[in-house]
Write an enzyme that holds these catalytic residues in place. Structure first.
Site, PDB file in Angstrom:
ATOM      1  N   ASP A 402       0.809  -1.225   0.000  1.00 24.56           N
ATOM      2  CA  ASP A 402       0.000   0.000   0.000  1.00 24.56           C
ATOM      3  C   ASP A 402       0.842   1.274   0.000  1.00 24.56           C
ATOM      4  O   ASP A 402       0.454   2.268  -0.611  1.00 24.56           O
ATOM      5  CB  ASP A 402      -0.936   0.016   1.213  1.00 24.56           C
ATOM      6  CG  ASP A 402      -2.034  -1.035   1.096  1.00 24.56           C
ATOM      7  OD1 ASP A 402      -2.363  -1.408  -0.043  1.00 24.56           O
ATOM      8  OD2 ASP A 402      -2.550  -1.475   2.134  1.00 24.56           O
ATOM      9  N   VAL A 403       1.992   1.229   0.659  1.00 19.74           N
ATOM     10  CA  VAL A 403       2.806   2.444   0.768  1.00 19.74           C
ATOM     11  C   VAL A 403       3.477   2.808  -0.560  1.00 19.74           C
ATOM     12  O   VAL A 403       4.175   3.809  -0.644  1.00 19.74           O
ATOM     13  CB  VAL A 403       3.881   2.331   1.870  1.00 19.74           C
ATOM     14  CG1 VAL A 403       3.231   2.126   3.234  1.00 19.74           C
ATOM     15  CG2 VAL A 403       4.877   1.229   1.585  1.00 19.74           C
TER      16      VAL A 403
END
Lengths: 473, 98
Positions: A402-403
Site C-alpha cells: 500500500d505504501v
C-alpha cells in the site's frame, strides 16, 4: 522525617526526572542514543534508591525478592527476543506498566495511610481519590488493550478486526459508567454496589473497555495502537504520580504520554487517517490469504525470475530498496543486506527507503535493517528520499504494498487516497517481490503491478532474495 | 497574600503541564529511525511507577496491600530491566559503516 530529608528526596526525584528527559533527548541521533539510555538507567537507579531510603520502608525481603525475580525475567527476555518480535515485546511491556499501575493504585486504596493521602480521620483526600481512580482506570485500559494488541501481533489472535454489533453504544455506555463511578468514588470512598466498592467496579469496567477498544482494530493499524497504548501507560503513571505527589513520576508520565501521542499522530498522518477513525476500528484486515499468482485480477503482469532481477540490478547505477512488513515476516533482512553488499561491490549505489508506517510499529524497519548491519546512513525516511526515485534505475520493493500504491495520489475513490507514498513508480524499473497478487492491507489493488516498467517476482521474500544472491555470484 | 502559596496539587499540576511541553519538543527531535527504541525506553522509564510499589511493599508484616505492592514491583522490574536492556541491545546495532 525531617524537613531536610524530605527536601533532599524531592531534589533526588527531580534529578532523576531530568535524567529521563536527557535519555529521550539522546535519541535525536544514533551517536548520542547510547549515552541517553545510560542516563535513563542512572535516573531509574536514583529514583529507586531514594525511595528505598525512605524511613517508612522498613521491610526489604519482599522488595529485593520481587526486583530479582522481575529483573531477571526482564533481562532474559530482552536478551533472547528476536528483533522481528519487537512489536509484541513492546505491547507486552505496555501491559505490564498498566498492570503495575493497577496494583499500585489498588494498594493505595487498601492502605491509604502508608501513602500519606488521608486526613487525620483516615478519610482520603478528594483530589487523591480522583487521581487514584483515574490512574487505576487508565492502567487497566492500558493492560487489557495491550494484551489484545500483543495477541494480535503475536498471531495468537487473528489480526482481522472483530466487530461486535452496537460496539460504539456499548463502549460509550461503559465509558460513561466509568466516569460516573469515578465521580461517585470521589464523593464518597465507601459507595458500594452489590457489596463491591465502586473503586473496583471502575477497575473492572476499565479492563473490559480496554479489551473492547482494541478488538475491532486491524493488524496494520497496530502502529497507531501500540503508540496510543504507549501514551496511555504514561498517563497512568502520571495519575499515580499525583497520588504519590512524586515529581519523577509526574514528569515521566507526562513525557511518555506526550511521546506516545506524538507517535500516534505521526502514524495517523502517514496513513492519512484520522486518529478517531483508527480508534473506532474496523478498517482492513491482515493481508489477504495468498490466492496464488494471478488470483483475482485478469490483467497481464510482467513476471520475472531471480536471474532477471539480478541482471537488472547488477547493471543499474542506483537501486533503492523499499522494505515493508513482508520483509519482517519472511525474516529477509540479513539476506537483503547481503544482496545490497554484493550490488555495492558491483559498483551499484544502494539506498533504503522507509515509509513511516512500514511494519507494525514506528521504526520497525529501521531496527531490522540495523540488526542486519545495514549502516544507518544508507537508510532514509520518506521525505528525504522520495525525490530520488526519479533518478534511480531500480526500485526493489520487498514486502511493502500500500505504501507504494500510486492510487493514493491519483484515485480520489481509493480508501488510501491522500496517504503519502514512496514514488517507486518513477524509478526506471520496479522489482516487486510478492507471494501472490492479493491486495494489500487496505484491500485495494495496486496499479503498479500492471505498469510496463514493473516486474513481479512471485516468491517468499527471503527465498527470492537468496536466489538473487545466487544469481549475482 | 505573602502567606498564601498555591496548593500542592496546583504546583504538581504546573510541573505536569510543563513536562508535557518538554516531552512534546524533545520527542519531535527524536529521529524517526529510532522510534522503536523510543518506545522501549519510554516503556522502561514509565516503570518508575515502581516507587509507588516500593512504598506499598515497604511496611512491616503482611497485608493484601503489601502483596499487591510486591507484585507491582516485580512487574515494573521486568519492564525496567527488560526495557533498558532491549533498548541498549537495539541501539548497539545502529552503526555507521567505517
Amino acid at each position: 522525617m525531617s524537613q531536610s530529608f524530605v527536601d533532599l528526596t524531592a531534589i533526588a526525584y527531580m534529578v532523576s526526572a531530568v535524567l529521563f528527559i536527557l535519555s529521550l533527548r539522546g535519541l535525536s541521533s544514533p551517536e548520542s542514543s547510547r549515552q541517553g539510555n545510560m542516563f535513563g538507567m542512572i535516573g531509574m537507579t536514583i529514583a529507586v534508591v531514594t525511595t528505598i531510603l525512605n524511613p517508612e520502608i522498613v521491610s526489604y525481603d519482599w522488595i529485593i525478592g520481587a526486583i530479582i525475580i522481575g529483573g531477571g525475567i526482564g533481562f532474559i527476555i530482552a536478551r533472547k527476543i528476536a528483533m522481528t518480535d519487537m512489536p509484541q515485546l513492546v505491547a507486552a511491556f505496555h501491559s505490564l506498566v498498566g498492570l503495575a499501575a493497577v496494583f499500585v493504585a489498588g494498594s493505595a486504596f487498601l492502605n491509604p495511610g502508608a501513602f500519606g493521602i488521608t486526613d487525620a480521620m483516615g478519610t482520603m483526600f478528594m483530589a487523591s481519590k480522583i487521581e487514584m481512580a483515574l490512574g487505576i482506570a487508565i492502567g487497566a485500559i492500558t493492560f487489557s488493550g495491550s494484551v489484545i494488541a500483543f495477541l494480535k501481533l503475536q498471531g495468537t489472535m487473528s489480526g482481522a478486526p472483530i466487530m461486535l454489533p452496537a460496539r460504539h453504544v456499548i463502549n460509550a455506555a461503559i465509558g460513561a459508567a466509568i466516569i460516573a463511578g469515578i465521580a461517585l468514588f470521589a464523593a464518597d470512598q465507601n459507595v458500594e454496589f452489590g457489596g463491591l466498592n465502586v473503586f473496583w467496579i471502575v477497575t473492572l469496567l476499565a479492563f473490559i473497555i480496554g479489551f473492547l477498544l482494541i478488538i475491532p482494530i486491524g493488524g496494520a493499524d497496530m502502529p497507531v495502537v501500540v503508540s496510543m497504548l504507549n501514551s496511555y501507560s504514561g498517563w497512568a503513571a502520571a495519575g499515580i504520580g499525583f497520588t504519590l505527589q512524586n515529581t519523577a513520576l509526574i514528569v515521566t508520565g507526562a513525557l511518555v504520554g506526550s511521546s506516545g501521542a506524538i507517535l500516534s499522530y505521526i502514524m495517523c498522518k502517514a496513513m492519512n487517517r484520522g486518529f478517531i477513525s483508527v480508534i473506532l476500528g474496523g478498517f482492513g484486515s491482515d493481508s489477504g490469504a495468498p490466492s496464488g499468482p494471478m488470483g483475482a485480477e485478469t490483467r497481464p503482469v510482467k513476471q520475472g525470475s531471480a536471474d532477471d532481477a539480478a541482471f537488472i540490478m547488477k547493471n543499474a547505477g542506483k537501486v533503492i530498496i523499499v522494505p515493508g512488513y513482508g520483509m519482517a515476516v519472511a525474516q529477509a533482512q540479513h539476506a537483503l543486506k547481503e544482496m545490497g553488499d554484493m550490488l555495492k561491490e558491483a559498483g551499484v549505489d544502494v539506498a533504503y527507503a522507509i515509509h513511516p508506517v512500514a511494519g507494525r510499529m514506528p521504526g520497525h524497519m529501521n531496527v531490522l535493517l540495523a540488526e542486519a548491519n545495514v549502516s544507518y546512513d544508507e537508510v532514509f525516511e520518506l521525505e528525504d528520499i522520495n525525490s530520488e526515485f526519479a533518478g534511480a534505475d531500480v526500485a526493489f520493493v520487498i514486502g511493502a504494498n500500500d505504501v507504494t500504491n500510486p492510487a493514493a495520489k491519483t484515485d480520489p475513490q481509493s480508501p488510501i487516497f491522500g496517504m503519502p507514498i514512496l514514488d517507486v513508480e518513477k524509478a526506471g524499473t520496479v522489482l516487486f517481490i510478492k507471494r501472490s497478487m492479493s491486495s494489500g492491507y487496505a484491500g485495494v489493488d495496486n496499479e503498479l503491478f500492471f505498469r510496463d516498467n514493473t516486474m513481479m517476482l512471485f516468491a517468499d521474500a527471503k527465498k527470492m532474495v537468496e536466489d538473487v544472491i545466487k544469481a549475482l555470484h | 497574600m505573602h502567606d498564601l502559596i498555591a496548593s500542592p496539587f496546583i504546583q504538581q499540576f504546573s510541573i505536569f503541564i510543563l513536562a508535557i511541553f518538554v516531552g512534546y519538543y524533545v520527542v519531535w527531535s527524536v529521529t524517526p529511525a529510532l522510534h522503536t527504541p523510543l518506545m522501549s525506553v519510554t516503556n522502561a522509564i514509565s516503570s518508575v511507577i515502581i516507587v509507588g510499589a516500593l512504598i506499598a511493599a515497604g511496611p512491616e508484616g503482611a497485608s493484601l496491600s503489601k502483596i499487591l505492592g510486591a507484585i507491582a514491583i516485580g512487574l515494573a522490574a521486568v519492564n525496567i530491566f527488560g526495557g533498558f536492556a532491549v533498548t541498549a541491545r537495539m541501539l548497539a546495532m545502529y552503526k555507521k559503516k567505517k
